[in-house]
Design a protein around this motif. Structure first.
Motif, PDB file in Angstrom:
ATOM      1  N   PRO A  33       0.830  -1.206   0.000  1.00  0.00           N
ATOM      2  CA  PRO A  33       0.000   0.000   0.000  1.00  0.00           C
ATOM      3  C   PRO A  33       0.860   1.250   0.000  1.00  0.00           C
ATOM      4  CG  PRO A  33       0.152  -0.863   2.214  1.00  0.00           C
ATOM      5  CD  PRO A  33       0.959  -1.802   1.340  1.00  0.00           C
ATOM      6  N   GLY A  34       0.320   2.343  -0.494  1.00  0.00           N
ATOM      7  CA  GLY A  34       1.085   3.585  -0.567  1.00  0.00           C
ATOM      8  C   GLY A  34       0.526   4.656   0.349  1.00  0.00           C
ATOM      9  N   TYR A  35       1.428   5.460   0.886  1.00  0.00           N
ATOM     10  CA  TYR A  35       1.046   6.671   1.598  1.00  0.00           C
ATOM     11  C   TYR A  35       1.078   7.832   0.610  1.00  0.00           C
ATOM     12  CZ  TYR A  35       2.205   4.223   6.017  1.00  0.00           C
ATOM     13  OH  TYR A  35       2.265   3.361   7.073  1.00  0.00           O
ATOM     14  N   VAL A  36       0.207   8.829   0.833  1.00  0.00           N
ATOM     15  CA  VAL A  36       0.178  10.005  -0.043  1.00  0.00           C
ATOM     16  C   VAL A  36       0.041  11.254   0.812  1.00  0.00           C
ATOM     17  CG1 VAL A  36      -1.042  11.224  -1.896  1.00  0.00           C
ATOM     18  CG2 VAL A  36      -0.849   8.730  -1.957  1.00  0.00           C
ATOM     19  N   LEU A  69      -4.119   2.478  -1.653  1.00  0.00           N
ATOM     20  CA  LEU A  69      -3.589   3.471  -0.728  1.00  0.00           C
ATOM     21  C   LEU A  69      -3.708   3.000   0.716  1.00  0.00           C
ATOM     22  CD1 LEU A  69      -5.111   6.652  -2.358  1.00  0.00           C
ATOM     23  CD2 LEU A  69      -2.893   5.611  -2.790  1.00  0.00           C
ATOM     24  N   ARG A  70      -2.656   3.241   1.466  1.00  0.00           N
ATOM     25  CA  ARG A  70      -2.659   2.976   2.890  1.00  0.00           C
ATOM     26  C   ARG A  70      -3.280   4.140   3.640  1.00  0.00           C
ATOM     27  NH1 ARG A  70      -2.182  -1.300   6.404  1.00  0.00           N
ATOM     28  NH2 ARG A  70      -1.169  -0.691   8.337  1.00  0.00           N
ATOM     29  N   HIS A  71      -2.836   5.355   3.322  1.00  0.00           N
ATOM     30  CA  HIS A  71      -3.390   6.538   3.979  1.00  0.00           C
ATOM     31  C   HIS A  71      -3.038   7.772   3.166  1.00  0.00           C
ATOM     32  CE1 HIS A  71      -5.428   7.876   7.666  1.00  0.00           C
ATOM     33  NE2 HIS A  71      -4.798   9.021   7.471  1.00  0.00           N
ATOM     34  N   VAL A  72      -3.944   8.749   3.187  1.00  0.00           N
ATOM     35  CA  VAL A  72      -3.765  10.020   2.482  1.00  0.00           C
ATOM     36  C   VAL A  72      -3.871  11.166   3.483  1.00  0.00           C
ATOM     37  CG1 VAL A  72      -4.821  11.627   0.839  1.00  0.00           C
ATOM     38  CG2 VAL A  72      -4.620   9.197   0.257  1.00  0.00           C
ATOM     39  N   ILE A  73      -2.900  12.063   3.440  1.00  0.00           N
ATOM     40  CA  ILE A  73      -2.985  13.341   4.152  1.00  0.00           C
ATOM     41  C   ILE A  73      -3.228  14.417   3.102  1.00  0.00           C
ATOM     42  CG2 ILE A  73      -1.788  15.042   5.568  1.00  0.00           C
ATOM     43  CD1 ILE A  73      -0.073  12.778   6.699  1.00  0.00           C
TER      44      ILE A  73
END
Length: 271
Positions: free
Chosen positions: A83-86, A107-111
């Motif tokens: 998964p990717g962080y953004v 996606l792992r998590h988006v800020i």
């Protein structure tokens, strides 16, 4: 297919940064330095402005093009099943929201830091008129006057007096990232309507962020409104709208504290 432009630094889980403005990553070096010891930092340059394309023709930009480009960058930099962080900032935060709405499984998590998608607000039409005024001011009085009008709109200050100025030629415009932002990004992105239902379905993967120095200002309010409507998290970050440039080390620490670790039980994984 459009060529992708991005840089990779560091080691660890992938953290994709989508810059604000016209997407030029200028000034982000100290932030990347502060993150590279903990993340593989992938800095996306949607228009290739830092990769030899500054000065070349630019068309009006679409949020969906930036988010799909960001998705392609993740596909190139993530290992299978990872998964990717953004982190998206300003106009890049609007693209990050669209990316999460379209591809939550990757996606792992988006800020999303201070996305200027002010059309979602109850008084969105009035707020959008401010950004149209920024463009009109640029055409009538030049970039400095437009920047002053933008600052006033974001902070709630009285609009400055506009004095006639010398408009830039198209050649000058194409070599200035801020001018490209005003002409080709600002109106399209601020009028974009995020898919709040899709974001609500992925709320566990989303944190809206705003600068502590932005309290009481338009984009702090916008971030809080989107968080409330979607059920996503909300966090304050150091500085104001440009906190990543003003306080890069403290900003990086806040990023690391906000993103859930890869091994936390119950946090969504890529599928």
């Amino acid at each position: 297919m459009t060529e992708l432009h991005y840089d990779v630094r560091g080691h660890g889980p992938v953290l994709l940064i989508v810059p604000g403005g016209s997407g030029h990553p200028m000034g982000l070096g100290p932030l990347v330095d502060a993150l590279a010891g903990r993340f593989t930092v992938v800095t996306y340059d949607p228009l290739g402005l830092a990769h030899g394309r500054l000065g070349q023709p630019v068309a009006d930009q679409r949020v969906e093009e930036w988010s799909e480009g960001a998705h392609r960058v993740l596909e190139e930099t993530l290992t299978e099943g990872e998964p990717g962080y953004v982190l998206g900032m300003s106009s890049g935060a609007i693209a990050a929201l669209d990316l999460l709405a379209r591809h939550p499984h990757r996606l792992r998590h988006v800020i999303a830091h201070e996305p200027p998608c002010v059309g979602v607000l109850p008084d969105g039409d009035r707020q959008l008129s401010v950004f149209r005024e920024v463009y009109d001011t640029y055409r009538a009085a030049g970039l400095a006057a437009a920047a002053a009008r933008l600052t006033a709109g974001l902070t709630g200050a009285a609009p400055p007096e506009v004095e006639p100025g010398q408009p830039r030629t198209r050649e000058q415009e194409l070599t200035d990232p801020m001018a490209l932002f005003v002409v080709h990004v600002l109106r399209r992105f601020t009028s974009h309507q995020p898919d709040l239902d899709a974001l609500a379905a992925a709320a566990g993967r989303l944190t809206l962020a705003a600068g502590s120095d932005s309290r009481g200002q338009l984009l702090h309010r916008t971030a809080g409104f989107v968080a409330e409507r979607t059920g996503g998290g909300f966090a304050e970050f150091p500085g104001g709208h440009l906190g990543a440039l003003q306080h890069p080390v403290a900003f990086a620490e806040r990023i690391a504290a906000t993103l859930p670790p890869l091994d936390v039980p119950g946090v969504p994984q890529a599928s």
